[in-house]
Every structure is written in structure tokens, then in C-alpha cells.
Write an enzyme that holds these catalytic residues in place. Structure first.
Site, PDB file in Angstrom:
ATOM      1  CG  HIS A   1      49.450  30.265  48.558  1.00 48.97           C
ATOM      2  ND1 HIS A   1      50.095  31.233  47.941  1.00 48.97           N
ATOM      3  CD2 HIS A   1      49.877  29.089  48.373  1.00 48.97           C
ATOM      4  CE1 HIS A   1      51.211  30.914  47.469  1.00 48.97           C
ATOM      5  NE2 HIS A   1      51.103  29.502  47.632  1.00 48.97           N
TER       6      HIS A   1
ATOM      7  CE  LYS B   1      41.283  42.891  44.015  1.00 51.07           C
ATOM      8  NZ  LYS B   1      42.727  42.407  44.445  1.00 51.07           N
ATOM      9  NE  ARG B   2      38.375  33.159  39.602  1.00 47.16           N
ATOM     10  CZ  ARG B   2      38.311  31.973  39.510  1.00 47.16           C
ATOM     11  NH1 ARG B   2      39.319  30.999  39.010  1.00 47.16           N
ATOM     12  NH2 ARG B   2      37.082  31.185  39.683  1.00 47.16           N
TER      13      ARG B   2
ATOM     14  CE  LYS C   1      40.508  37.074  45.305  1.00 45.08           C
ATOM     15  NZ  LYS C   1      41.800  37.820  45.512  1.00 45.08           N
TER      16      LYS C   1
ATOM     17  CB  THR D   1      50.536  39.193  43.513  1.00 47.33           C
ATOM     18  OG1 THR D   1      49.640  38.402  42.851  1.00 47.33           O
ATOM     19  CG2 THR D   1      51.255  38.242  44.442  1.00 47.33           C
TER      20      THR D   1
ATOM     21  CE  LYS E   1      51.090  40.375  39.257  1.00 46.76           C
ATOM     22  NZ  LYS E   1      50.205  39.484  38.932  1.00 46.76           N
TER      23      LYS E   1
HETATM   24  C1  26V Z   1      40.388  28.589  47.114  1.00 44.96           C
HETATM   25  C2  26V Z   1      39.127  28.205  47.207  1.00 44.96           C
HETATM   26  C3  26V Z   1      38.753  26.943  46.878  1.00 44.96           C
HETATM   27  C4  26V Z   1      37.386  26.506  46.920  1.00 44.96           C
HETATM   28  C5  26V Z   1      36.455  27.493  47.864  1.00 44.96           C
HETATM   29  C6  26V Z   1      36.725  28.855  47.995  1.00 44.96           C
HETATM   30  C7  26V Z   1      38.139  29.213  47.639  1.00 44.96           C
HETATM   31  C8  26V Z   1      38.460  30.487  47.950  1.00 44.96           C
HETATM   32  C9  26V Z   1      39.942  30.739  48.186  1.00 44.96           C
HETATM   33  C10 26V Z   1      40.873  29.886  47.413  1.00 44.96           C
HETATM   34  C11 26V Z   1      42.123  30.601  47.534  1.00 44.96           C
HETATM   35  C12 26V Z   1      43.428  29.487  47.222  1.00 44.96           C
HETATM   36  C13 26V Z   1      44.616  29.873  47.482  1.00 44.96           C
HETATM   37  C14 26V Z   1      45.063  31.207  46.813  1.00 44.96           C
HETATM   38  O1  26V Z   1      44.785  31.335  45.574  1.00 44.96           O
HETATM   39  N1  26V Z   1      45.694  32.162  47.399  1.00 44.96           N
HETATM   40  C15 26V Z   1      45.992  33.254  46.904  1.00 44.96           C
HETATM   41  O2  26V Z   1      47.346  33.211  46.966  1.00 44.96           O
HETATM   42  C16 26V Z   1      48.154  34.293  46.511  1.00 44.96           C
HETATM   43  C17 26V Z   1      49.801  34.009  46.200  1.00 44.96           C
HETATM   44  O3  26V Z   1      49.874  33.833  47.425  1.00 44.96           O
HETATM   45  C18 26V Z   1      47.720  35.494  47.367  1.00 44.96           C
HETATM   46  O4  26V Z   1      48.603  36.724  46.985  1.00 44.96           O
HETATM   47  C19 26V Z   1      46.386  35.640  47.575  1.00 44.96           C
HETATM   48  O5  26V Z   1      46.016  36.623  48.723  1.00 44.96           O
HETATM   49  C20 26V Z   1      45.464  34.485  47.783  1.00 44.96           C
HETATM   50  O6  26V Z   1      44.357  34.543  47.934  1.00 44.96           O
END
Ligand code: 26V
Length: 763
Positions: free
Chosen positions: A314, A497-498, A503, A604, A608
Site C-alpha cells: 500500500h 485525509k491523514r 499529501k 480512495t 468517494k
Molecule cells: C505508513 C507510515 C508508517 C510510519 C511512517 C510514515 C508512514 C507513512 C505512510 C504509511 C502508510 C501505510 C500504508 C497506507 O495506509 N497506505 C494507503 O493505502 C490506501 C489503500 O490502499 C491507499 O489508498 C493510499 O494511497 C495509501 O497511502
């Protein structure tokens, strides 16, 4: 069944009252019980192979409306409530929102469970029952603070199963208790389950905020989702959580295999495990361990596991790819270490390239690269949008693609249009019924039929009227909850969003500064715009908190300025969550999807918004690319550097740090400098923390790792163009119509059908 009568019976039995005498909270519990009864009466779908979707997050949101719809009694319940003077939307207010996810990854898992059940496929979720979930956000003094979100009440959607497993941690065994949440499939007679594991004696909420003793195990294991991982104890706790989830989950898979009468040697014929990002990756060595215990040889165990597990990636963000020190695993689950070493040795023997090793690093400092293990020992690797999968194959995971080209495949994300259109936007759904009949509800590609109404003035006007009503509804909610008064006639421009630098909420803020400075200089915009943000920052993510601070200071600056306020407003929704999303998305005119190209795996929210007739303003990133292809260039606003260019800039920088993107060059541009320097202007800094704003300024001018300044000028131009176009009502209404017409592809039913066809083969 007579729905109203059953509601009455439950109300009598529970409260000794008529429905009309019940309060909204009581009615919620009546409907909770009714839904659970109906779910219980449903059968589990049959199939040769059963899917287990392992995920650390399931951002399910409130379940009442969703389940009533899936159970086919939504209209009857609404009517029954209306007949006794109540409304479903008021009753829903009484339902607490579980916060079992951070953002897109967790919400995707929830949409997938909904679609798996709706397609009648046998597939359950496996995760953890976090008691205080993701934190609740409060905005005070222009800053975010965090509190626990205790969502579990005495009566909730959780069903105790009585099933327990022992998880063998290094410090001793811990009991994992299983709770289930039913997942009824819409338009079917089946229900699947979401399995959530919990400890035996979960600790009470910490006093005050979300800080707690991270070594207080096992009772703290299921307190919070992703506890602050900025320190060693936090990261270690996360490994404990992950092992707790996968060990109990793997035992459940084998128990059900046994109950279905199958031998562990035929595991892969009867079970598929989808590993949702690397958080559940330890299920691979854990399953090997459990199969060895059941008498399989190492070769047999590896063979079974390698045909059972499939991995979804992801993110390409390096900092988000999990690598655990082997010393952590030594502590958490020492019994896995020899298995990990064996898996690593086998991979190294077959593929000596150190770039694809599972265990990497000098002796004494080895780390386990979780994604590498998933790729070697999983039978499928998928990305979540076409562009993302191509980037995985061509750069991020290229050495693996060279070895295993056949394992790689794309599954473009989707969203359940039942929640994200039918439930959250009933007026638009009713219009679609009128225009197209109701078949689009089971086959969203039918929405393409709207294209025939492209020039139908009555339909276009009705779409705009519905949007206006939804905007008033959002304004009402924000007045009630946050005491802000919005102008529903203004353009609602929304980024929710987060909070993450990639982003680029900070780039959106630079646009706000541009408009503020224009208005102060007497250059009045064409029409009023309301810029709405919603975002939580990870508690330890300092730069993200600085960006929230900037947005909140800008908000205050503008609110207090009678010259600017009529033309430009900034709103930050406090505690953005699924419930807020359901109000914001139907009320949006312009959907901000402005990540640095190549960094947003899919997105996503973009889907929406599109479904609800918002027009995307976005970079050519993630699924935005596919949205653009579907709606055509006239119905989306794209801007910014291409992903290829960005990847090249990062490569240049890696080769020579003085090469590649240099933010100071962009900062010097005359159209950019005053926007960034505004972060240091006393007009702004007097409203907040000058140090924090200075730190943000220093980061943007000196590093700007996610290249806001590279794209900001083309962003401003594209956004101005969108706001200009909004003034031509029929012109804009056609864009809305095309967006809704083309959203069918992004139904998660389509995504899940593809997972089943290409990866799971369940029936
Ligand atoms: C995790 C972390 C963990 C610690 C440090 C910074 C950091 C930055 C990003 C993440 C994201 C983890 C994976 C995630 O949430 N991905 C999201 O997954 C969605 C569903 O597939 C996708 O639509 C998003 O674009 C993607 O960011």
C-alpha cells in the site's frame, strides 16, 4: 418478518416501553439487537477455499445504517421510526464510531469485507479489538491534542465467541479471546465475520491523554491502534500486537481447516490469507511453525504457506516499509527466529542478490525486511492502482519483479458505493433510481447510463439542488458541532485525509495564503470559497503537527478579518472520521487530491468524492490517473510534475545530494517567495507558535522533501481555473454528472471480483 412489530417487541422486552416513548439511544440498542438477530439467522457462504483478510486495521465506521441496508430493511426501519416520531439519522447519532483504523488502508479493508459478503464469497477479516482505537482529536489553541476514544459499550456489535487461543510470547503465554462482528452481504442471504482478538484483561483507559506504560503487557496489548512508535517501547509494542494478531489468527485458520475435515497438508487448497500491508507478515513464519508442530516437514510447510499467503503493498514510502530488528523478534517470539533464518537462508540460496534478502545488516544489527519475506513466500504481490503497480515493478520492487514477474499484479482499489453513495447521499441515490432504475445499486457500471442525460437540464438542475441541500446539511452539522457558520453558497473545496507531508496539505495552505494576500491587496476573488480541511496527525509526527498549526492560525487570521472573511474561509473539522466523511463527501464541490506524483499509492477518498459529484483537482498520482482516464480531461483538473519526473528527481538526488530537486531554487521564484515567507510574518505568528511556523518555513525552503514548491504555481493556476468554471452552472453540473456516471469502475465489488478471479479462487 414484520420489522416494526419485532422492533416493538424488543423495545418492550428491553425497556418496557412503546417505540414512540423510547429515546434515540434506546432505539439504537433496539436496532442493534434486531440487526444482530437477523445476521445470526444468515448462513456463511460456502466454497472450496476460504479467504482470511489479515489486517491491523478495519476502519468500519458506524454500522447501523450499513447493516440495515445490507439486511434489506433500511426502508422499513426508516418508515417505522418515522411513524413513531423518530428519525434514523437522529438514532444513528447515538452510535459510537469504532476507530479501528488510521485512514485509507483500514477503510479499504472495511469496504472489502462489505463487498466480499455482497458477492457471496466466503471470506472473513482477522484483526485486533483496540479498546481506545485511534486517538480522538481535539483542536485547542490552534493545536491538536489527543485523547483516547473508548468506543466499546456494554452492548455493542461485538459478539463474544468463547473461542480462545494461547499466544506464546517470549515472556510467557497470553490468552487471545475472540470477538466477532457480523458482516451481512447486501442482496444476499449470507453473512461473513470480522474476527477481532483481545486480551483477557484489557487495561482501562489511561488517565488524561493517550500516554501509558508501554511495557504493561499483556493488558495494554489491545489498548490503542499503532501506539506512538517514535520510541523503542512503542515499536516493540507494535511487534507484540502484530504477533498477537497473527498467531491467534493462524490458529483460527487451522482450527477451521480441521473443522471442515481437511488435513493441514492441504491448507492452500482450502484457505487463502491476504496480508494487508506488512503489519500481518509474521503470519508466514507463524504458520510454518504451526504446521511443523502438526507433523509437516519444513519443505511441506513452506510449500503450503507459499501457496496460501498473498501480499498487498500500500505504499512506496521507504519510511513506511517495516523492518524489524531481529532482536525485537527474539524478545517477542523467539520461536520464530530459527524459522525466519531458515526462510532467509532458502531465499539467499536461490537469489544471492543482497537487495532481495529477508535478513539484512551487520551481525548483531540484523533487521527482518517484512515485505521481502512476503514476496519470497507469498504467491501474489499486488499494488493498489495501475500507476502504483507499475512503479513497484519498475523501480521500488524491481529486483523482485525480475525474479518473480508472474507474482505481480494490479488491483485498483474501490469503495463500497452502498455506504459511500446509497447511505451517505440518499437524495442523489433517489435521483439515480428515477433516472436509471435501481439496477445501478447491484451493478454500478449501469451508472454510465447517466451519460445519456448529459444535456438534460432538469436532471442537471436537480443534481445541483441536491448538492446545495447537502452543503446546507454539512453547514448545519458544523454549526451544531463546532459553532462555525458557513456560507453554503460559497464553493466547498475539501481536503480530508491523514495529515502527511506527501499529501501536501501545506501546499493547500500556500494557496490560502495567496488568496489572503490578494484580498488584502484589493484583488477580490471571483466568488467566495470555503476551504475545508480534516486531518489527524500521528502524535509523534512533528512536521504534520506544524502543518495543522499553520492551517489553524490561518483560520483564525481570516475569521478575525472582516475584509477577507466574506471571500475566503478556512475550516478545520475536529476529529475527522468516517462519520464526518459521510457528511463532507456529499457536500463537496472541489475534491483536493494533491499528493506529490508517485507517492499516493491509490487514494480512495478521491473515488468517494467523484461518486458524489465532486470534481477532482489533483496530480497525476495513484488512482487519480484512472479517474482522469474515465472522466476525460474536461471533467477533472490536473496539474503538477509527472511521476516519472519525480522519480527521476529522487534518483538524481540519491546519486548526488546537490542534484535533483532543490527547494531553495523554487523558493526564490517571485510568485512563490511571499507565500512561504508569510509563515514568518508577525500578522500570522502572533496567533500561534512562531517557533513551529519557523520550523515549517525552514523545512519548506531548505528541504521540501515532497516538493510543494515545485508544483505550487501550477496548482494555484489549476485551482483558480476550477473556481472560475464553477460560476457557469450548467457547465459545472455536466462535470458533476460525468463524475457520478463514471464512478462504477471504482466499486469495491469490482475490485473484489478481480481479487477472487486472479488471486483467491474461492469458489
Ligand atoms: C505508513 C507510515 C508508517 C510510519 C511512517 C510514515 C508512514 C507513512 C505512510 C504509511 C502508510 C501505510 C500504508 C497506507 O495506509 N497506505 C494507503 O493505502 C490506501 C489503500 O490502499 C491507499 O489508498 C493510499 O494511497 C495509501 O497511502
Amino acid at each position: 418478518m414484520d420489522v416494526k412489530q419485532r422492533m416493538q417487541e424488543i423495545a418492550q422486552a428491553k425497556y418496557g416501553q412503546e417505540l414512540s416513548q423510547c429515546g434515540d439511544g434506546q432505539l439504537y440498542h433496539v436496532l442493534l439487537q434486531l440487526s444482530q438477530e437477523l445476521c445470526q439467522g444468515r448462513r456463511a457462504p460456502a466454497g472450496e477455499r476460504k479467504l482470511y483478510y489479515f489486517s491491523a486495521e478495519f476502519l468500519i465506521g458506524k454500522l447501523l445504517s450499513n447493516d440495515l441496508l445490507a439486511l434489506g430493511i433500511y426502508d422499513q426501519v426508516s418508515q417505522a421510526l418515522a411513524e413513531c416520531g423518530h428519525s434514523l439519522s437522529a438514532v444513528e447519532e447515538a452510535e459510537p464510531e469504532p476507530s479501528l483504523g488510521n485512514g485509507g488502508l483500514g477503510r479499504l479493508a472495511a469496504c472489502f469485507l462489505d463487498s466480499i459478503a455482497a458477492l457471496g464469497l466466503p471470506g472473513d477479516g482477522v484483526g485486533l479489538n483496540y479498546h481506545y482505537g485511534l486517538f480522538q482529536q481535539e483542536l485547542r489553541d490552534n493545536k491538536q491534542t489527543e485523547r483516547p476514544n473508548p468506543w466499546i459499550e456494554d452492548e455493542s456489535w461485538l459478539i463474544p465467541t468463547g473461542i480462545e487461543f494461547e499466544v506464546p510470547f517470549g515472556f510467557g503465554p497470553v490468552k487471545a479471546k475472540l470477538f466477532d462482528i457480523a458482516v451481512p452481504g447486501a442482496h444476499t442471504d449470507v453473512a461473513n465475520r470480522l474476527h477481532l482478538f483481545d486480551v483477557e484483561h484489557p487495561a482501562p483507559a489511561p488517565e488524561g491523554g493517550i500516554d501509558f506504560d508501554k511495557t504493561d503487557l499483556p493488558d495494554r496489548l489491545t489498548s490503542f491502534l499503532y501506539p506512538d512508535d517514535s520510541d523503542e517501547a512503542g515499536r516493540l509494542l507494535r511487534v507484540y500486537q502484530q504477533y498477537f494478531m497473527v498467531s491467534a489468527g493462524a490458529q483460527l485458520v487451522l482450527k477451521e481447516l480441521d473443522e471442515r475435515g481437511h488435513d493441514p497438508r492441504s491448507l492452500s487448497a482450502h484457505a487463502a490469507i491476504q496480508i494487508n500491508d506488512t503489519h500481518p507478515s509474521m503470519v508466514i513464519p507463524e504458520l510454518v511453525r504451526l504446521l511443523l508442530q502438526r507433523g509437516l516437514t519444513m519443505d511441506e510447510a513452506v510449500e503450503q504457506v507459499s501457496h496460501t499467503c498473498a501480499y498487498t503493498n500500500h505504499t512506496i514510502l521507504a519510511e513506511a516499509l517495516e523492518k524489524w530488528p531481529i532482536s525485537f523478534i527474539e524478545k517477542v517470539a523467539p520461536q520464530l527466529v530459527p524459522i525466519l533464518k531458515e526462510l532467509d537462508a532458502r531465499a539467499k540460496a536461490a537469489h544471492p542478490d543482497s537487495a532481495v534478502a529477508i535478513i539484512q545488516g551487520k551481525p548483531g544489527q540484523e533487521v527482518v525486511h517484512m515485505a521481502h519475506m512476503d514476496i519470497h513466500y507469498g504467491y501474489s504481490v499486488n499494488g493498489v492502482a495501475a500507476l502504483h503497480t507499475e512503479i513497484l515493478k519498475g523501480s521500488e520492487l524491481k529486483p523482485f519483479y525480475d525474479i518473480y514477474p508472474g507474482k505481480f499484479n494490479n488491483k485498483t482499489n474501490g469503495v463500497t458505493l452502498r455506504r459511500w453513495l446509497e447511505v451517505c447521499n440518499p437524495k442523489l441515490a433517489a435521483l439515480l433510481d428515477q433516472c436509471l432504475g435501481t439496477q445501478w445499486r447491484t451493478d454500478p457500471t449501469q451508472l454510465n447510463g447517466l451519460m445519456d442525460l448529459y444535456n438534460d437540464a432538469a436532471v442537471l438542475e436537480r443534481m445541483q439542488a441536491i448538492k446545495a441541500e447537502n452543503k446546507r446539511g454539512l453547514a448545519d452539522a458544523l454549526r451544531r458541532e463546532q459553532g462555525v457558520e458557513l456560507d453554503p453558497e460559497s464553493v466547498f473545496d475539501i481536503q480530508v485525509k491523514r495529515l502527511h507531508e506527501y499529501k501536501r496539505q501545506q501546499m493547500n495552505a500556500l494557496y490560502v495564503i495567496r488568496k489572503y494576500l490578494d484580498i488584502k491587496a484589493g484583488k477580490i476573488p471571483e466568488r467566495p470559497v470555503t476551504v475545508i480541511f480534516g486531518a489527524k496527525a500521528a502524535p509523534a509526527y512533528v512536521m504534520a503537527k506544524h502543518i495543522i498549526h499553520l492551517i489553524l492560525c490561518l483560520r483564525q487570521l481570516i475569521e478575525d478579518d472582516p475584509q477577507v472573511r466574506p471571500w475566503l474561509r478556512v475550516v478545520m473539522v475536529e476529529n475527522y472520521n468516517v462519520t464526518w466523511a459521510e457528511k463532507l463527501i456529499p457536500a463537496c464541490d472541489i475534491s483536493e487530491q494533491i499528493s506529490l506524483a508517485s507517492k499516493e499509492a491509490s487514494g480512495t477518498g478521491n473515488m468517494k468524492f467523484m461518486a458524489n459529484g465532486a470534481v477532482t483537482l489533483g496530480t497525476r498520482d495513484g488512482a487519480n490517473v484512472e479517474i482522469a482516464d474515465l472522466v476525460g480531461p474536461d471533467n477533472i483538473y490536473t496539474f503538477g510534475a509527472s511521476s516519472n519526473w519525480i522519480i527521476e528527481l529522487y534518483d538524481q538526488k540519491a546519486r548526488d545530494p546537490k542534484m535533483g530537486y532543490q527547494s531553495e531554487l523554487y523558493y526564490r521564484r517571485p510568485a512563490v517567495k511571499p507565500l512561504v515567507d508569510f509563515l514568518l510574518d508577525p500578522v500570522l505568528t502572533r496567533l500561534g507558535d512562531a517557533e513551529a511556523l519557523k520550523a515549517l518555513w525552514t523545512d519548506i525552503t531548505g528541504k521540501d522533501w515532497f516538493m510543494s514548491l515545485l508544483d505550487v504555481e501550477s496548482y494555484i493556476a489549476a485551482r483558480d481555473r476550477a473556481i472560475h468554471d464553477y460560476g457557469d452552472k450548467p457547465f459545472w453540473a455536466r462535470k458533476m454528472l460525468v463524475n457520478t456516471a463514471r464512478c462504477g469502475f471504482f466499486s469495491s465489488d469490482r475490485t473484489i471480483a478481480e481479487y477472487d478471479r486472479d488471486i483467491w479462487h474461492l469458489k
